[in-house]
Design an enzyme around this catalytic site. Structure first.
Site, PDB file in Angstrom:
ATOM      1  N   PRO A  81      10.081  -6.880  -0.883  1.00 49.88           N
ATOM      2  CA  PRO A  81       8.873  -6.063  -1.082  1.00 49.88           C
ATOM      3  C   PRO A  81       7.678  -6.957  -1.408  1.00 49.88           C
ATOM      4  CG  PRO A  81      10.200  -6.043  -3.075  1.00 49.88           C
ATOM      5  CD  PRO A  81      10.949  -6.895  -2.077  1.00 49.88           C
ATOM      6  N   GLY A  87       2.910  -5.011   7.621  1.00 49.72           N
ATOM      7  CA  GLY A  87       1.896  -5.742   6.881  1.00 49.72           C
ATOM      8  C   GLY A  87       0.776  -6.156   7.808  1.00 49.72           C
ATOM      9  N   SER A  88       0.101  -7.213   7.442  1.00 46.57           N
ATOM     10  CA  SER A  88      -1.084  -7.612   8.216  1.00 46.57           C
ATOM     11  C   SER A  88      -0.687  -8.254   9.546  1.00 46.57           C
ATOM     12  CB  SER A  88      -1.907  -8.600   7.389  1.00 46.57           C
ATOM     13  OG  SER A  88      -1.134  -9.766   7.159  1.00 46.57           O
ATOM     14  N   ASN A 128       0.818  -1.229   0.000  1.00 44.32           N
ATOM     15  CA  ASN A 128       0.000   0.000   0.000  1.00 44.32           C
ATOM     16  C   ASN A 128       0.844   1.270   0.000  1.00 44.32           C
ATOM     17  OD1 ASN A 128       0.724  -0.405   2.705  1.00 44.32           O
ATOM     18  ND2 ASN A 128      -1.155   0.514   3.483  1.00 44.32           N
ATOM     19  N   GLU A 181     -10.110  -4.696   9.513  1.00 45.15           N
ATOM     20  CA  GLU A 181      -9.747  -3.582   8.626  1.00 45.15           C
ATOM     21  C   GLU A 181     -10.453  -3.838   7.303  1.00 45.15           C
ATOM     22  OE1 GLU A 181      -5.262  -2.268   8.547  1.00 45.15           O
ATOM     23  OE2 GLU A 181      -5.421  -4.431   8.494  1.00 45.15           O
ATOM     24  N   GLU A 205       5.031  -3.581  12.322  1.00 41.80           N
ATOM     25  CA  GLU A 205       4.050  -2.501  12.075  1.00 41.80           C
ATOM     26  C   GLU A 205       2.871  -3.173  11.399  1.00 41.80           C
ATOM     27  OE1 GLU A 205       4.210   0.541  13.029  1.00 41.80           O
ATOM     28  OE2 GLU A 205       6.304   0.717  13.609  1.00 41.80           O
TER      29      GLU A 205
HETATM   30  N1  LIG Z   1       1.404  -0.309  10.862  1.00 41.34           N
HETATM   31  C1  LIG Z   1       1.892   0.150   9.723  1.00 41.34           C
HETATM   32  O1  LIG Z   1       2.772   0.982   9.674  1.00 41.34           O
HETATM   33  C2  LIG Z   1       1.352  -0.369   8.426  1.00 41.34           C
HETATM   34  C3  LIG Z   1       1.708   0.287   7.243  1.00 41.34           C
HETATM   35  C4  LIG Z   1       1.244  -0.206   6.035  1.00 41.34           C
HETATM   36  C5  LIG Z   1       0.434  -1.340   6.006  1.00 41.34           C
HETATM   37  N2  LIG Z   1       0.098  -1.951   7.172  1.00 41.34           N
HETATM   38  C6  LIG Z   1      -0.777  -3.129   7.147  1.00 41.34           C
HETATM   39  O2  LIG Z   1      -0.452  -3.973   6.045  1.00 41.34           O
HETATM   40  C7  LIG Z   1      -1.602  -4.690   5.629  1.00 41.34           C
HETATM   41  C8  LIG Z   1      -1.771  -4.567   4.129  1.00 41.34           C
HETATM   42  O3  LIG Z   1      -0.631  -4.942   3.485  1.00 41.34           O
HETATM   43  P1  LIG Z   1      -0.454  -6.391   2.803  1.00 41.34           P
HETATM   44  O4  LIG Z   1      -1.757  -6.889   2.318  1.00 41.34           O
HETATM   45  O5  LIG Z   1       0.684  -6.278   1.851  1.00 41.34           O
HETATM   46  O6  LIG Z   1      -0.036  -7.260   4.046  1.00 41.34           O
HETATM   47  P2  LIG Z   1       0.491  -8.766   4.051  1.00 41.34           P
HETATM   48  O7  LIG Z   1       0.737  -9.109   5.462  1.00 41.34           O
HETATM   49  O8  LIG Z   1      -0.354  -9.659   3.233  1.00 41.34           O
HETATM   50  O9  LIG Z   1       1.886  -8.672   3.261  1.00 41.34           O
HETATM   51  C9  LIG Z   1       2.962  -7.925   3.745  1.00 41.34           C
HETATM   52  C10 LIG Z   1       4.253  -8.565   3.270  1.00 41.34           C
HETATM   53  O10 LIG Z   1       4.323  -9.899   3.759  1.00 41.34           O
HETATM   54  C11 LIG Z   1       4.484 -10.807   2.681  1.00 41.34           C
HETATM   55  N3  LIG Z   1       3.744 -12.038   2.980  1.00 41.34           N
HETATM   56  C12 LIG Z   1       2.469 -12.324   2.658  1.00 41.34           C
HETATM   57  N4  LIG Z   1       2.145 -13.550   3.116  1.00 41.34           N
HETATM   58  C13 LIG Z   1       3.232 -14.032   3.746  1.00 41.34           C
HETATM   59  C14 LIG Z   1       3.510 -15.248   4.442  1.00 41.34           C
HETATM   60  N5  LIG Z   1       2.604 -16.205   4.561  1.00 41.34           N
HETATM   61  N6  LIG Z   1       4.735 -15.401   4.994  1.00 41.34           N
HETATM   62  C15 LIG Z   1       5.633 -14.424   4.879  1.00 41.34           C
HETATM   63  N7  LIG Z   1       5.456 -13.260   4.223  1.00 41.34           N
HETATM   64  C16 LIG Z   1       4.251 -13.061   3.664  1.00 41.34           C
HETATM   65  C17 LIG Z   1       3.949 -10.079   1.461  1.00 41.34           C
HETATM   66  O11 LIG Z   1       4.513 -10.592   0.275  1.00 41.34           O
HETATM   67  C18 LIG Z   1       4.370  -8.664   1.751  1.00 41.34           C
HETATM   68  O12 LIG Z   1       5.725  -8.468   1.401  1.00 41.34           O
HETATM   69  C19 LIG Z   1      -2.745  -4.064   6.395  1.00 41.34           C
HETATM   70  O13 LIG Z   1      -3.073  -4.890   7.470  1.00 41.34           O
HETATM   71  C20 LIG Z   1      -2.178  -2.737   6.892  1.00 41.34           C
HETATM   72  O14 LIG Z   1      -2.800  -2.201   8.020  1.00 41.34           O
HETATM   73  C21 LIG Z   1       0.541  -1.505   8.372  1.00 41.34           C
HETATM   74  N1  LIG Z   2       0.031   5.933   6.200  1.00 44.50           N
HETATM   75  C1  LIG Z   2       0.891   5.028   6.894  1.00 44.50           C
HETATM   76  C2  LIG Z   2       1.091   3.730   6.208  1.00 44.50           C
HETATM   77  C3  LIG Z   2      -0.027   2.822   6.544  1.00 44.50           C
HETATM   78  O1  LIG Z   2      -0.571   2.094   5.747  1.00 44.50           O
HETATM   79  C4  LIG Z   2       2.223   5.704   7.191  1.00 44.50           C
HETATM   80  O2  LIG Z   2       2.302   6.903   7.108  1.00 44.50           O
HETATM   81  O3  LIG Z   2       3.139   5.007   7.548  1.00 44.50           O
END
Ligand SMILES: NC(=O)c1ccc[n+]([C@@H]2O[C@H](COP(=O)([O-])OP(=O)(O)OC[C@H]3O[C@@H](n4cnc5c(N)ncnc54)[C@H](O)[C@@H]3O)[C@@H](O)[C@H]2O)c1
Ligand SMILES: N[C@@H](CC=O)C(=O)O
Length: 493
Positions: A185, A237-238, A161, A390, A259
C-alpha cells in the site's frame, strides 16, 4: 486520545507488516510515521521491511499458492464472503481509520468501505464462473478446449487516495482466481490495508494468501518486479510510476495491469440546463477534494451557455465546506500533504500567468496547512499546466467551445484516456461524441460511473487492462488450451 481508542475494535489498528499470517516488524530499524493530513498529528508508525523480508513474503505466497489454488472455487467463495461480512460488520471503524489517515470526510470514507467491500462480494461470486470453453475440433478423433488456471502470485501496488477499494478491487479478483497476493500500500495510508489483513485472517483466509508488505516504495517494487515467482503485477497510481514498473517487469515477462492517471474532460452541450450541468460538474470535480483519477479536470462548456454555467458553478462551489473530515458536515477534507498543496498552487499560478481568470478561490480561508480552498478558473487553454497535468486538487478549469468537432478535439488533447463525462440530451450528439472520445470510460448524463459490474480502466497513458466487471478476474487467469487426441471416433469432432 490515542488512535486505537477511537475504534470500537482497537485490534483493527496494526502497526506491523503482515506476512505469512504473522504480524511482522522490520529487521533493520527503519520505520515511517503515518500522519493525519488534517491535523499533522502522528497517528502511528509502520516498519519498513528489509529486502530479504520481501523475498520471505514471496516464499510464503509460493507455499500458500499450492493449497489455495487446490481449493474448489466455491470454497474460496465462502472465505471471501466471510471477509466481506467482516468488512461490513466493521465498516464504521474502517471508515474512521480511513478518514484519519487519508483525510476524506467520514461519509465519503463510509462510501469507500461499502464500495471496496462490494468488490469482495462480486469476485467471490465471479470466481465460480471462470469457465473454459469447448472448441469444435478440426483435428480428427480429438477433443479441444480450454481451462482457466490461476496465473500465480500477484503483487498489488496501490495509491493513497482510495486506500481500501483500490486494494480489494485487485485482491478479491486475484484471490477468487486462486492467486495469493502481496499488497504494497501507499506509505501515507497503510492502516486501511493492515485492517484488511486483520479481517482476512479472521475470515479464515489461510496464511500467505493475503500479505501486506511495507517499505521504501522503489526498493520493494524493484524486488517484486524482479521476482520470477511473482507472475502478475497490478498497479494503481501515477503514470510516471506505472511506466517505471512496466519497464521493471520486462525481464520477468509478467502480466501487468496498470490503472494510471486521468485528466477527465467534462463536456456540456448547448441544449443543457446550465444549472443542472454545473451542479453535476461540481460533484464530478470535488469528490475526495479533487484527488480522484475520475475528477473532472477540464470542463468544456458550449459558448451559448458558458456564462450562466460559470455563475451556477461558482454558486454551488461557494457552498462547499472545507475542514477536518471527522468534524461536522464537511465536503472537502485536506490534501494528502503539503507538496500536494504546493503543486495545486503552482498550477493555479501558471494558469493565471497565462491568461486564465480566477473567479473564486481564496487560500487565506484554508483551515490548515494541508487544505486547499476550491478554485474556479475560466479561460483555461491548451498551453496551461492545468490542461495537461492532473491537478489532483480542488481546482476547476472551464473553457468555452463552439461546436462538437472542436470539443472532441479539445477533450482528446491529452496523453490520458481514463474517463470522460458528457452532458447533453441530444442523442445524435451523444453517439457522435461518445464514439469519438479516446477514453476507456464515458459517463453520459451521470456523475456516478463505477461499481463492481463495471470494466474500469483507461486507454493511452491511463493504463493497461480492466478491473472489475466480468473480465476483471481474467487479469489473474491463464488460458490453458488442451487437445485430447487419438480418442477414436469422437462424435461431432
Ligand atoms: N486509474 C485508476 O484507477 C486510479 C485510481 C486511483 C489513483 N490513480 C492515480 O494515482 C495517482 C495518485 O496516487 P499516488 O500519488 O499514490 O501515486 P504514486 O504513483 O505516487 O504511488 C502509487 C504507489 O506506488 C508507490 N511508489 C511511489 N513511487 C514509487 C517508485 N519510484 N517505485 C515504485 N513504487 C512507487 C507508492 O508508494 C504507492 O504505493 C494519480 O495519478 C491518480 O490518477 C489512478
Ligand atoms: N474513483 C476511482 C478511483 C480513482 O482515483 C474509482 O472508483 O476507482
Amino acid at each position: 486520545m490515542t488512535l486505537s481508542s477511537k475504534l470500537s475494535d482497537p485490534l483493527l489498528l496494526r502497526q506491523y507488516a503482515y506476512v505469512d499470517g504473522k504480524w511482522t516488524h522490520g529487521e533493520g530499524g527503519r520505520e515511517e510515521a503515518v500522519l493525519n493530513p488534517a491535523t499533522g498529528e502522528t497517528l502511528g508508525h509502520i516498519p519498513w521491511l528489509e529486502p530479504h523480508q520481501i523475498t520471505a513474503a514471496v516464499d510464503a505466497a509460493e507455499v500458500a499458492f499450492r493449497r489455495w489454488r487446490a481449493l474448489r472455487a466455491d470454497e474460496r467463495c465462502e472465505r471471501l464472503l466471510a471477509w466481506y461480512d467482516l468488512l461490513q460488520a466493521h465498516r464504521e471503524d474502517l471508515a474512521i481509520l480511513m478518514t484519519l489517515e487519508q483525510g476524506k470526510p467520514l461519509p465519503d470514507a463510509r462510501g469507500e468501505v461499502e464500495y471496496g467491500a462490494s468488490f469482495v462480494r462480486w469476485f467471490a461470486e465471479e470466481g465460480k464462473r471462470t469457465f473454459g470453453e469447448t472448441i469444435p475440433s478440426h483435428i480428427p478423433n480429438a477433443a479441444l478446449g480450454t481451462i482457466k488456471e490461476p496465473v500465480g502470485i500477484a503483487a498489488l501496488i496501490t495509491p493513497w487516495n482510495f486506500p481500501l477499494a483500490m486494494i480489494t478491487r485487485k485482491a478479491a479478483a486475484a484471490m477468487a482466481a486462486g492467486c495469493p497476493v502481496i499488497v504494497k500500500p501507499a506509505g501515507e495510508t497503510p492502516f486501511s490495508a493492515l485492517a484488511l489483513a486483520e479481517l482476512a485472517e479472521r475470515a479464515g483466509i489461510p496464511a500467505g494468501v493475503f500479505n501486506v508488505v511495507l517499505g521504501e516504495p522503489a526498493e520493494v517494487s524493484k524486488i517484486l518486479c524482479a521476482e520470477d515467482r511473482v507472475k502478475a503485477l497490478s498497479f494503481t497510481g501515477s503514470t510516471r510510476v506505472g511506466r517505471l514498473l512496466l519497464e521493471q517487469c520486462a525481464n520477468t515477462v509478467k502480466r501487468v495491469s496498470l490503472e494510471l492517471g486521468g485528466n477527465a474532460p467534462f463536456i456540456v452541450g448547448p441544449d443543457m440546463n446550465p444549472k443542472e450541468a454545473a451542479f453535476a460538474a461540481v460533484a464530478a470535480k470535488f469528490q475526495t477534494a479533487g484527488q480522484d483519477c475520475l475528477a473532472a479536470d477540464r470542463i468544456l462548456v458550449h459558448e451559448s451557455i458558458h456564462d450562466a454555467f460559470v455563475e451556477h458553478f461558482a454558486e454551488r462551489m461557494a457552498a462547499l465546506t472545507v475542514g477536518n473530515g471527522l468534524e461536522g458536515e464537511i465536503d472537502l477534507g485536506p490534501l494528502i500533504h503539503r507538496q500536494a498543496v504546493e503543486k495545486a498552487a503552482a498550477i493555479v499560478d501558471d494558469a493565471i500567468s497565462k491568461g486564465a481568470t480566477l473567479v473564486a478561490g481564496d487560500q487565506s480561508q484554508a483551515p490548515g496547512e494541508n487544505f486547499f480552498m476550491p478554485v474556479l478558473l475560466t479561460g483555461v487553454t491548451h498551453d496551461m499546466k492545468i490542461w495537461h497535468e492532473e491537478s489532483f486538487a480542488p481546482v476547476a478549469g472551464i473553457t468555452a467551445y463552439a461546436d462538437d468537432d472542436q470539443v472532441i478535439e479539445m477533450a482528446n488533447d491529452t496523453e490520458y484516456g481514463l474517463a470522460a463525462y458528457l452532458y447533453t440530451h441530444d442523442i445524435r450528439r451523444i453517439w457522435k461524441v461518445l464514439r469519438a472520445l479516446e477514453f476507456g470510460m464515458v459517463a453520459v448524463n451521470s456523475v456516478k460511473m463505477t461499481g463492481p459490474p463495471v470494466p474500469f480502466g483507461g486507454v493511452k497513458h491511463s493504463g493497461l487492462g480492466r478491473e472489475g466487471g466480468v473480465t476483471g478476474i481474467d487479469e489473474y487467469l491463464e488460458t490453458k488450451y488442451y487437445c485430447l487426441g487419438a480418442l477414436g471416433s469422437v462424435s461431432g469432432s
